[in-house]
Design a protein around this motif. Structure first.
Motif, PDB file in Angstrom:
ATOM      1  N   PHE A 736      18.269-101.288 -56.138  1.00 15.08           N
ATOM      2  CA  PHE A 736      17.120-100.620 -55.699  1.00 15.08           C
ATOM      3  C   PHE A 736      16.071-101.618 -56.202  1.00 15.08           C
ATOM      4  N   VAL A 737      14.780-101.471 -55.558  1.00 14.58           N
ATOM      5  CA  VAL A 737      13.596-102.020 -55.891  1.00 14.58           C
ATOM      6  C   VAL A 737      12.460-100.897 -56.184  1.00 14.58           C
ATOM      7  N   ILE A 738      11.790-100.683 -56.967  1.00 13.38           N
ATOM      8  CA  ILE A 738      10.807 -99.616 -57.297  1.00 13.38           C
ATOM      9  C   ILE A 738       9.553-100.150 -57.397  1.00 13.38           C
ATOM     10  N   THR A 739       8.559 -99.509 -57.015  1.00 17.99           N
ATOM     11  CA  THR A 739       7.168 -99.949 -57.361  1.00 17.99           C
ATOM     12  C   THR A 739       6.288 -98.852 -57.349  1.00 17.99           C
ATOM     13  N   SER A 740       4.934 -98.904 -58.004  1.00 18.95           N
ATOM     14  CA  SER A 740       4.024 -97.762 -58.151  1.00 18.95           C
ATOM     15  C   SER A 740       2.665 -98.798 -58.171  1.00 18.95           C
ATOM     16  N   HIS A 741       2.024 -98.470 -57.152  1.00 17.41           N
ATOM     17  CA  HIS A 741       0.392 -99.049 -57.014  1.00 17.41           C
ATOM     18  C   HIS A 741       0.750-100.387 -57.045  1.00 17.41           C
ATOM     19  N   VAL A 742       1.584-101.051 -56.278  1.00 19.43           N
ATOM     20  CA  VAL A 742       1.648-102.552 -56.165  1.00 19.43           C
ATOM     21  C   VAL A 742       1.214-102.941 -54.878  1.00 19.43           C
ATOM     22  N   VAL A 743       1.608-102.267 -53.831  1.00 14.20           N
ATOM     23  CA  VAL A 743       1.897-103.177 -52.470  1.00 14.20           C
ATOM     24  C   VAL A 743       0.406-103.245 -51.863  1.00 14.20           C
ATOM     25  N   GLU A 744      -0.842-102.580 -52.498  1.00 13.98           N
ATOM     26  CA  GLU A 744      -2.025-102.936 -52.093  1.00 13.98           C
ATOM     27  C   GLU A 744      -2.504-104.165 -52.600  1.00 13.98           C
ATOM     28  N   HIS A 745      -1.783-104.845 -53.759  1.00 17.52           N
ATOM     29  CA  HIS A 745      -2.373-106.027 -54.343  1.00 17.52           C
ATOM     30  C   HIS A 745      -1.517-107.256 -53.744  1.00 17.52           C
ATOM     31  N   LEU A 746      -0.647-106.952 -52.696  1.00 17.41           N
ATOM     32  CA  LEU A 746       0.157-108.132 -52.440  1.00 17.41           C
ATOM     33  C   LEU A 746      -0.439-108.780 -51.164  1.00 17.41           C
ATOM     34  N   PRO A 747      -0.896-110.103 -51.144  1.00 14.34           N
ATOM     35  CA  PRO A 747      -1.389-110.816 -50.022  1.00 14.34           C
ATOM     36  C   PRO A 747      -0.435-111.012 -48.729  1.00 14.34           C
ATOM     37  N   ASP A 748       0.824-111.001 -49.157  1.00 14.37           N
ATOM     38  CA  ASP A 748       1.555-110.943 -47.819  1.00 14.37           C
ATOM     39  C   ASP A 748       2.793-109.862 -47.985  1.00 14.37           C
ATOM     40  N   LEU A 749       2.476-108.648 -47.625  1.00 13.25           N
ATOM     41  CA  LEU A 749       3.154-107.474 -47.885  1.00 13.25           C
ATOM     42  C   LEU A 749       4.424-107.824 -47.023  1.00 13.25           C
ATOM     43  N   ILE A 750       4.358-108.044 -45.882  1.00 12.32           N
ATOM     44  CA  ILE A 750       5.818-108.291 -45.012  1.00 12.32           C
ATOM     45  C   ILE A 750       6.678-109.310 -45.673  1.00 12.32           C
ATOM     46  N   GLY A 751       5.938-110.417 -46.165  1.00 12.40           N
ATOM     47  CA  GLY A 751       7.038-111.382 -47.011  1.00 12.40           C
ATOM     48  C   GLY A 751       7.394-110.523 -48.063  1.00 12.40           C
ATOM     49  N   ALA A 752       6.803-109.766 -49.122  1.00 14.53           N
ATOM     50  CA  ALA A 752       7.229-108.971 -49.922  1.00 14.53           C
ATOM     51  C   ALA A 752       8.302-108.012 -49.661  1.00 14.53           C
ATOM     52  N   LEU A 753       8.558-107.323 -48.597  1.00 11.41           N
ATOM     53  CA  LEU A 753       9.186-106.225 -48.021  1.00 11.41           C
ATOM     54  C   LEU A 753      10.459-106.951 -47.638  1.00 11.41           C
ATOM     55  N   VAL A 754      10.259-108.364 -46.904  1.00 13.49           N
ATOM     56  CA  VAL A 754      11.268-109.047 -46.656  1.00 13.49           C
ATOM     57  C   VAL A 754      12.328-109.638 -47.797  1.00 13.49           C
ATOM     58  N   GLU A 755      11.642-109.971 -48.813  1.00 14.08           N
ATOM     59  CA  GLU A 755      12.256-110.455 -50.094  1.00 14.08           C
ATOM     60  C   GLU A 755      13.037-109.107 -50.757  1.00 14.08           C
ATOM     61  N   TRP A 756      12.243-108.049 -50.852  1.00 14.58           N
ATOM     62  CA  TRP A 756      13.133-106.919 -51.378  1.00 14.58           C
ATOM     63  C   TRP A 756      14.349-106.619 -50.298  1.00 14.58           C
ATOM     64  N   ASP A 757      14.193-106.402 -49.208  1.00 10.61           N
ATOM     65  CA  ASP A 757      15.402-106.255 -48.352  1.00 10.61           C
ATOM     66  C   ASP A 757      16.480-107.465 -48.648  1.00 10.61           C
ATOM     67  N   ARG A 758      16.044-108.661 -49.080  1.00 10.18           N
ATOM     68  CA  ARG A 758      17.075-109.656 -49.300  1.00 10.18           C
ATOM     69  C   ARG A 758      17.883-109.112 -50.706  1.00 10.18           C
ATOM     70  N   VAL A 759      17.344-108.881 -51.658  1.00  9.18           N
ATOM     71  CA  VAL A 759      17.668-108.591 -52.887  1.00  9.18           C
ATOM     72  C   VAL A 759      18.527-107.470 -53.248  1.00  9.18           C
TER      73      VAL A 759
END
Length: 927
Positions: A736-759
């Motif tokens: 799993f990947v877990i976050t709390s109050h993080v996604v609002e800080h990400l300049p490329d949210l789609i890139g992060a979600l794709v990376e999480w999907d990868r791992v």
């Protein structure tokens, strides 16, 4: 029978005549149909003629045959036909259906004794020795018999006795089959019991294996942590010194004992600290809810909604669930495997009392699930169904109510469908919590299919009422007058009645504009509801039973996009926002106006239907219902902060004095305990207590480190220095990947979600808590971030997907993080690390500065962003994330299924929770 001459009366196409003549019998036939006689085989047609059985028949025959004919004649004609048959023969083979009223040509369906009476008047009596069942079960052979009454009685009694003997033989044979069946069923039950016992042992063994694996991993983590401590290194150096200057058995060994003791003391302290830091993941007993056993005392739709749908909702939250009947003998053996027992409509019996006592002995909470006021004997007069019961049935019903009440009193509380039921349960001094009825994933899928296949019919408006039982007659009476007036004023309106409902003769004057549709299985209901334009949900006024009814009619219609007009009663007030996703009717005289509002305005119908569809999928989706139910059951167990009973100790245990450590997230524990994953941007004051490695960016960690210390806690240890969209771990390597109050800080949210999907592996989870739009005051007036914005960010960050750029930034971030960690570890080496970091990494000529100039990782505009670079780039509501994930799915970037949704998270309460299950296409994992 062996006749030489035969007459077939009503021969149709003369197939019997053909067969008899082919066998040498002198056979003839007559029929009223010229067409049928015209179809007779050429060589036989001369022996058949057109005539009515009611007219005189010429000739004399050994046998007359009349098969399934006289029910087509009027009674007077049929009586004449019997006389005509008896006039031309002394032997008649006869049959006429006694029960087929479905054929419109059957105008004279009579019981078998009617025909026996007509033949007896002609002196013909049944031949009780002849079995005519080869023709039909009701067929008989009538013969002219010159019998007096005594002879006739002897004849019939002899035939009766033979039939009784045959019945006795069959009875004995049937009894033997039943005994054999019972024996086989007993063996089957024993085999099933053995299977369940073995399954129970397997489940226990699996759980024990997982527990031991967890303990083994925990000990490995402790050892790894010990070996990284200063104490361990001191101990190793001490051993080298001891072996060199004080070999075992020499007098010099005493000289180093003091040093050895000091090293061991330091090691013990380091190990204790490691145990505390890993304690959250080692917890097994006394943790959050992980499993529920649902035991049903009902069936049908009640069991489906309150047991199977509930089990599905909890399963989406990662809980183990099982649905059993109260009559299942395996229930007591299964109970120890579960954390909570839910009894649905289980009437009292000794087994119930024993089961509740067993649960309490095991420390398992027991709740009664109730979806109706079937535990209040004083309200029985309001139950319409009693009108159709006889005295004995009413007594049994009253006994059932008393037994349900007794079961409820044994339980710790109740789970109910509506607020009035909560009040009713509390009046008998039991706590109660609301868990509303909700659709299953299968029902939503079937409803989506029915909605997609729906075709608009501009020439008619279909108003429908779905009634599962006759108990809804009084409810329908609320709207009858308005419907009659609506049909009179609007010729385009049709009324469809789905299921069981008693309609009187006045409705027949509307002809086919009032359509009756038989009750159908639930899987076929969405197709029917999709044909409606307006759904009706009236409820009887001033009836406490109706006040406690749930909003099922709204849910099932809304799932196919059909708006509901409902009584302003009970749960409909909760479900329907009047004028938005449906209409509420407060007074009987308002029904016509409400219906005409939708009949006259097709746009309003479609808009209300669309909003009802969105509402059902947002508020009543199993993932949403399941997350709420998890919190509700935690409250019922005395664990959540809003529990009715005294709250239990906080999940995080004792925090240091003066610290402000938040409680852990029970829903995350239920979903992710026993798994290993990554936490992006972990905060020590807001822990999850899961088995995770912390991923952080050096600049962010440094910014938050001081605020963590201000709260009385040390900053969370970082295991991997990396950005959220460039993590140096293998494909499909994490649970799993877990976050709390993080996604609002990400300049490329789609890139992060794709990376999480990868791992994340196939079947793993993405779990995020996202701040509510007003959690940060500066975000309040800002518009929600649209999906298009995230897509633009993704395209603007295309350079970050270059393998060369990703490798370079990984190295820079890793070195920067290592220097930062060293800077905070000790005074002497820390000072050197700070100098190296400030000059060689971030200085004007530093390699991080140079790389940022050539290939900047964060290019997001900062105008209007609270906090500037790295601040709140985005604002969200749950549908923002869901829409983004839907876009990614259509682009082939992920395949995620929503499993949990909370409008307000249960951890801190200033965000919303979304959890997704990750699916990796076969062959893609690990690539």
């Amino acid at each position: 029978i062996g006749p030489r001459t035969v007459l077939d009366v009503g021969c149709a196409k003369a197939f019997l005549v053909e067969a008899l003549r082919d066998r040498g019998v002198d056979a003839y036939g007559l029929d009223v149909s010229e067409y049928a006689i015209g179809q007779v085989r050429d060589d036989v047609r001369g022996f058949c003629w057109v005539a009515s059985a009611a007219a005189a028949i010429p000739g004399r025959y050994d046998l007359a045959v009349c098969i399934e004919v006289l029910e087509h004649l009027a009674p007077a004609e049929a009586e004449a036909a019997v006389a005509n048959l008896c006039a031309v023969t002394d032997d008649v083979l006869f049959s006429s259906t006694p029960d087929d009223d479905g054929d419109s040509t059957h105008v004279n369906v009579q019981p078998v004794e009617h025909w026996a009476d007509l033949f007896a008047r002609q002196g013909f009596y049944r031949d009780v020795d002849f079995d005519a069942s080869f023709v039909a079960r009701h067929a008989a052979r009538f013969r002219r018999r010159g019998l007096d009454m005594l002879a006739l009685v002897r004849e019939y009694d002899r035939g009766l006795w033979r039939r009784l003997l045959d019945v006795d033989v069959e009875r004995r044979r049937n009894q033997g089959l039943q005994e054999e069946t019972a024996r086989l069923q007993m063996k089957l039950a024993e085999a099933e019991h053995e299977r369940q016992r073995l399954d129970g042992q397997r489940l226990w063994a699996d759980a024990e294996r997982q527990r031991l694996a967890g303990e083994r991993q925990h000990l490995a983590d402790v050892v790894a942590l010990m070996e990284s401590t200063v104490g361990w290194m001191v101990l190793q150096r001490g051993r080298l010194l001891r072996d060199r200057i004080a070999p075992p058995g020499t007098t010099r060994a005493d000289a180093v004992r003091t040093v050895s003791r000091a090293a061991r003391t330091l090691l013990r302290r380091s190990r204790a600290k490691a145990e505390v830091s890993l304690g959250g993941t080692a917890r097994r007993r006394g943790g959050p809810l992980r499993s529920v056993l649902l035991v049903s005392g009902s069936g049908g739709d009640m069991e489906r909604y309150r047991c199977h749908n509930t089990a599905e909702q909890l399963g989406l939250q990662g809980l183990a669930t099982e649905v059993r009947k109260i009559t299942d003998s395996a229930v007591p053996d299964l109970l120890p495997q579960y954390d909570l027992l839910l009894l649905h409509r289980v009437a009292y019996a000794e087994i119930v009392e024993e089961l509740v006592a067993q649960a309490h002995q095991l420390g398992i909470a027991v709740l009664m699930d109730i979806d109706d006021r079937v535990f209040e004997p004083e309200l029985a007069s309001h139950i319409d169904a009693l009108r159709w019961m006889d005295e004995g049935e009413r007594a049994l019903f009253a006994e059932g109510i008393a037994r349900c009440r007794r079961s409820l009193l044994l339980c710790d509380g109740a789970l109910v469908t509506t607020e009035p039921l909560v009040e009713a349960v509390r009046r008998i001094d039991k706590p109660a919590w609301v868990h509303r009825n909700g659709p299953s994933l299968e029902l939503l899928r079937l409803s989506d299919e029915a909605r997609a296949a729906r075709s608009a019919d501009r020439d008619r408006v279909v108003v429908g009422y779905a009634s599962g039982t006759r108990t809804h007659n009084r409810d329908f009476a609320e709207v009858e007058s308005a419907l009659e007036r609506l049909l009179g004023l609007h010729p385009e309106v049709e009324l469809w009645i789905l299921g069981l409902l008693d309609l009187d003769e006045r409705w027949s004057r509307w002809g086919d504009r009032v359509k009756r549709v038989p009750h159908v299985p639930w899987r076929e209901l969405p197709k029917l509801l999709a044909h409606l334009d307006i759904n009706l949900a009236p409820l009887e006024r001033d009836n406490p039973f109706c006040e406690a009814k749930s909003e099922l009619k709204y849910l099932e219609a809304g799932a196919v996009g059909v708006p509901t007009v409902a009584s302003d009663v009970g749960a409909f007030r909760h479900a329907i926002r009047d004028g938005d996703n449906g209409l509420l009717v407060r007074h009987p005289g308002d029904w016509l106006a409400a219906l005409e509002r939708l009949v006259n305005d097709a746009t309003a119908r479609h808009e209300m239907g669309r909003r009802a569809y969105d509402d059902v999928n947002a508020r009543y989706h199993p993932a949403v219902q399941g997350a709420k139910l998890f919190r509700t059951l935690e409250a019922a167990r005395g664990r959540a902060r809003d529990a009715a009973a005294a709250p239990a100790a906080p999940l995080t245990g004792d925090a240091p004095q003066g610290s402000k450590v938040m409680k852990e997230d029970a829903l995350a524990h239920a979903r992710l305990d026993g798994l290993r994953g990554l936490e992006i941007g972990a905060a020590a004051h807001n822990p999850f207590g899961l088995d995770t490695r912390n991923v952080a960016v050096p600049a962010d960690w440094e910014f938050y480190a001081n605020s963590q210390r201000d709260l009385g806690v040390e900053p969370a240890r970082v295991n991997i220095w990396a950005t959220a969209d460039n993590i140096p771990v293998g494909n499909a390597s994490q649970d799993f990947v877990i976050t709390s109050h993080v996604v609002e800080h990400l300049p490329d949210l789609i890139g992060a979600l794709v990376e999480w999907d990868r791992v994340v592996r196939d079947g793993g989870y993405i779990y995020m808590i996202v701040p509510l739009k007003g959690a940060l005051a500066e975000d309040g007036p800002r518009p929600l971030t649209p999906v298009e914005h995230f897509v633009d960010d993704w395209r603007a960050s295309a350079h970050t997907r270059s393998p060369r750029v990703r490798r370079a930034w990984r190295h820079v971030t890793s070195v920067d993080g290592a220097l930062l960690a060293r800077a905070h570890r000790s005074a002497l080496s820390g000072a050197l690390a700070k100098v190296v970091r400030s000059r060689l990494v971030h200085g004007r000529l530093g390699f991080a500065t140079a790389l940022a100039r050539r290939e900047p990782w964060d290019r997001h505009p900062t105008e209007g962003v609270p906090g500037g670079r790295g601040g709140h780039y985005h604002t969200f509501v749950p549908d923002t994330i869901l829409s983004l994930v839907a876009w990614m799915r259509t682009e082939g970037l992920c395949d995620w299924t929503l499993t949990s949704r909370e409008e307000v998270d249960g951890k801190v309460g200033n965000g919303f929770t979304l959890a997704f299950r990750v699916r990796v296409p076969r062959g893609c994992a690990g690539t």
